[in-house]
Write an enzyme that holds these catalytic residues in place. Structure first.
Site, short mmCIF file in Angstrom:
data_model
loop_
_atom_site.label_atom_id
_atom_site.label_comp_id
_atom_site.label_asym_id
_atom_site.label_seq_id
_atom_site.Cartn_x
_atom_site.Cartn_y
_atom_site.Cartn_z
N LYS A 76 0.85 -1.20 0.00
CA LYS A 76 0.00 0.00 0.00
C LYS A 76 0.89 1.25 0.00
O LYS A 76 2.10 1.16 0.25
CB LYS A 76 -0.91 -0.02 1.22
CG LYS A 76 -0.18 -0.01 2.56
CD LYS A 76 -1.13 -0.25 3.72
CE LYS A 76 -0.39 -0.27 5.04
NZ LYS A 76 -1.27 -0.65 6.16
N ARG A 119 -10.56 -0.20 15.65
CA ARG A 119 -10.45 0.70 14.49
C ARG A 119 -11.54 0.27 13.53
O ARG A 119 -12.59 0.87 13.45
CB ARG A 119 -9.05 0.60 13.88
CG ARG A 119 -8.84 1.48 12.67
CD ARG A 119 -7.40 1.46 12.17
NE ARG A 119 -7.01 0.15 11.63
CZ ARG A 119 -5.85 -0.08 11.05
NH1 ARG A 119 -4.94 0.88 10.95
NH2 ARG A 119 -5.56 -1.27 10.58
N TYR A 158 15.74 31.26 4.58
CA TYR A 158 14.56 31.93 5.14
C TYR A 158 14.75 32.19 6.61
O TYR A 158 15.31 31.37 7.34
CB TYR A 158 13.32 31.04 4.97
CG TYR A 158 12.78 30.99 3.56
CD1 TYR A 158 12.40 32.16 2.91
CD2 TYR A 158 12.64 29.78 2.90
CE1 TYR A 158 11.89 32.11 1.62
CE2 TYR A 158 12.12 29.71 1.62
CZ TYR A 158 11.75 30.89 0.98
OH TYR A 158 11.25 30.84 -0.28
N MET A 189 10.97 24.44 0.13
CA MET A 189 10.08 23.50 -0.53
C MET A 189 10.87 22.55 -1.45
O MET A 189 10.60 21.35 -1.48
CB MET A 189 9.04 24.25 -1.35
CG MET A 189 8.00 23.35 -1.98
SD MET A 189 6.84 24.27 -2.98
CE MET A 189 5.57 24.63 -1.79
#
Ligand SMILES: *Cc1c(COP(=O)(O)O)cnc(C)c1O
Length: 696
Positions: free
Chosen positions: A359, A453, A585, A634
């Site tokens: 998955k 769950r 930054y 980023m």
């Protein structure tokens, strides 16, 4: 013998096109006619069947799903080549009607016969393959025998009046039997059959077989030549035998692809008749005909050199996709993945199968690529989180059992059955709704044994038995999930044992109610590490399959697993900062001393945790461990490489993985950021290309 691994299939395309040029130029024609016959009319006949077999091999490897794009692409190449040679057709005075007829069946220029043969042949081969391989090969062999009678064995066939008449009719419509009906299907299907073979034979044994078969085919060719029975010399009785052995030999050492070799071979194939014309034109213009054309060996060399030179020029001109390791990328070590499969399968024991949990794009490792490796390694059970992941894997050719662990809207039941997916039933209502959709869905029942769950309460035997008896459900398994199997405190262990007992009791109750619940499974990775006594029929390995632990917690069993993934990026920029200068930054980094600052081309949009630099994150550059500094951007990341002053633009930095003697583990990175490797790895972005780690 273990053969050295090379891109053998793609490299052999170059050898094959060399043989095609030999075939069309007869290099020894005036020096040693018999040797030339053997070289150009027997040996060179290995070339085209090889191309057909590679096509069949790769089409069948993907269960023929690429047939339509392949057909479209090949038609386009043929059209371009046909247009390229149109002036020569016009020069030769071919009428439009003749041209069209040739174009559709035997090729609009002599070497272009290959394309209609391929295009028709592949359709016929695909049709035959639907009958199953033995029947398909039988039919293709019959067609090949008919072709043989109109080719190398024509002198014999023509002695039988009925056959002579048959071939007269055939040759009225088409000049030869070497075409898309009698010739191509055979080799396409042989390639397809080899794609489905598993297991590897000794390369030395195959090489010996090939040498023997080639000797036999040479004798066959020379014998037929001597008897002068050949109408044409493309097909021999022993040619398919030679091809199968040759192809197996190449497969035994094949590894990876080489696009340049592939493209160059195709270009040389397309261009060399043009080069023959050009060499002759040049010979006439310069008055060296005797040397350049009459001397067959010089002629051959001139054609070969111009064809390869022209091909190489065009290869260099083609638009190249950016290399996949130009910025930042993930590397998957297929050997490590296969190793982990073995270790986990061994740990699970003989009566328990390994279900590979792939998955979340195989925890960031690339689900399609990993599932294919796993399937080839013998894994037959897979699990994904959702329907779309399951469908994507089916489309990628993954067979076997594929369990969707998470919720799927019952309305989508037709898709589950269309793609032969098994759905986890996460509640009684879910099961009833799935059963009511009118298509029998394969399911595994999820039992809640205390995680709370999802799952049907394990104690509710009546509800479980009721679901098993619904005609709309095919119950193929029953499973549950442990919630504290990673903790070895007495309390957690007691809880886990209660969960396992509840699970076992529920399964026994089903048996007692006369229900065969199918595959029973309870353990995920930490269960395998800590509770081997609960193996049942399957174990669902996720994080362990990728060779890492979720965190640093101790495990009861030690398994020798290897990390599968490495994360790397390149240095984009380097500069010296003076003491006190700031960077990035928020000016978050201040140089404490003259500092060599490098920018790595990777950032949080690629899935790295943004807080990694301030939590002590580091990278490996030239074998030196260097700290990340400032704020992560980023798409970029600042690194203090003062300790590795040789660092240059374009250098590779390792964020996860080994380099030199040093290494950074996924566990270490996850721990710095207060998370588990499962989260860290599954978040790695799709902007990072996936590369296979090449075997060293
Ligand atoms: C994700 C998942 C797994 C695999 O878990 P790992 O701890 O990564 O091995 C197994 N079972 C279920 C139900 C899951 O959701």
């Amino acid at each position: 013998m273990t053969a050295r691994r090379i891109p053998a299939l793609d490299w052999f395309r170059l050898a094959a096109v060399f043989l095609v040029v030999v075939n069309h130029t007869s290099p020894l024609g005036d020096l040693a006619p018999l040797a030339d016959f053997w070289l150009a009319r027997v040996l060179a006949r290995l070339a085209v069947p090889f191309y057909l077999m590679v096509s069949g091999y790769f089409l069948a490897a993907k269960d023929w799903r690429g047939l339509i794009p392949f057909w479209r692409r090949s038609t386009l190449v043929y059209l371009i080549a046909a247009v390229l040679y149109l002036p020569l057709n016009l020069y030769a005075g071919v009428s439009p009607g003749e041209w069209l007829r040739d174009f559709l069946w035997q090729g609009s220029f002599y070497h272009l016969w290959y394309f209609p043969a391929l295009l028709w042949g592949v359709l016929i081969a695909r049709g035959l393959a639907r009958l199953g391989m033995p029947l398909a090969l039988g039919a293709a062999s019959l067609l090949y025998l008919v072709g043989l009678g109109g080719d190398s064995y024509y002198g014999f066939a023509a002695q039988v009046p009925a056959l002579r008449n048959l071939y007269a009719i055939l040759f009225h419509w088409a000049g030869q039997t070497r075409n898309g009906l009698f010739y191509a299907p055979m080799f396409l299907l042989l390639g397809a059959a080899l794609a489905k073979r598993t297991g590897r034979q000794s390369a030395r044994l195959i090489a010996g077989g090939f040498a023997a078969a080639l000797t036999g085919m040479s004798a066959e060719g020379l014998w037929l030549h001597r008897l002068q029975v050949q109408r044409h010399d493309s097909m021999y009785l022993l040619l398919p035998v030679c091809m199968v052995l040759l192809f197996q030999l190449l497969l035994a050492c094949n590894s990876g692809r080489r696009r340049t070799a592939r493209d160059l071979a195709l270009l040389v194939y397309l261009l060399h008749p043009g080069c023959i014309v050009a060499v002759r034109g040049l010979a006439r213009l310069t008055g060296i005909w005797a040397l350049l054309v009459d001397n067959s060996l010089v002629h051959f060399c001139a054609v070969l050199a111009t064809s390869f030179a022209a091909g190489w020029l065009l290869v260099r001109l083609r638009p190249m996709p950016p290399p996949r390791d130009s910025r930042a990328w993930r590397e998957v070590d297929a050997d490590a993945l296969r190793h982990n499969v073995q270790v986990l399968q061994y740990a699970a024991g003989a009566n328990c199968r390994l279900m590979a949990v792939v998955k979340a794009d195989a925890y960031g490792h690339g689900a399609r690529q990993c599932a294919r490796i796993l399937q080839r390694a013998g894994v037959r059970d897979f699990a994904v989180a959702c329907l779309s992941e399951g469908i994507a894997l089916r489309k990628a050719g993954i067979r076997g059992n594929l369990l969707v662990l998470g919720w799927t809207d019952p309305k989508l039941a037709p898709l589950l059955s269309r793609w032969r997916l098994t759905q986890a039933v996460i509640s009684v209502e879910h099961g009833q709704a799935l059963a009511a959709q009118g298509c029998r869905v394969r399911v595994h029942l999820a039992l809640d044994t205390g995680m709370h769950r999802v799952g049907i309460p394990a104690g509710d035997t009546a509800a479980l038995a009721g679901l098993c008896r619904l005609p709309g459900l095919q119950v193929k398994g029953v499973f549950s999930h442990l919630c504290v199997s990673d903790e070895l405190t007495p309390e957690s262990e007691a809880y886990t044992r209660r969960q396992a007992d509840a699970f076992r009791t529920a399964v026994e109750m089903l048996h007692r109610a006369g229900i065969q619940p199918g595959d029973i499974h309870l353990l995920a990775s930490y269960g395998i590490w800590n509770y081997p006594e609960y193996h049942f029929d399957l174990v669902r390995a996720g994080i362990a399959l990728y060779g890492v632990q979720s965190d640093a917690s101790a495990t009861r069993r030690k398994l020798d697993l290897q990390p599968v993934l490495a994360l790397k990026a390149r240095i984009a920029h380097i500069e010296w900062l003076d003491t006190g200068e700031t960077a990035g930054y928020g000016r978050a980094f201040t140089a404490p001393r003259p500092t060599l600052l490098a920018v790595a081309a990777i950032g949080y949009a690629d899935g790295l945790p943004r807080h990694l630099p301030e939590r002590g994150g580091r990278v490996l550059v030239r074998g030196v461990s260097c700290p990340m500094v400032g704020r992560m951007c980023m798409d970029q990341l600042l690194v203090d490489v003062t300790q590795a002053p040789q660092t240059a633009i374009g250098d590779v930095v390792t964020l996860i993985g080994c380099e030199g003697g040093a290494s950074i583990s996924a566990e270490e990175v996850a721990q710095r950021c207060g998370t588990i490797t499962n989260e860290l790895l599954s978040r790695l972005g799709t902007r990072l290309p996936l590369l296979r780690r090449t075997e060293k």
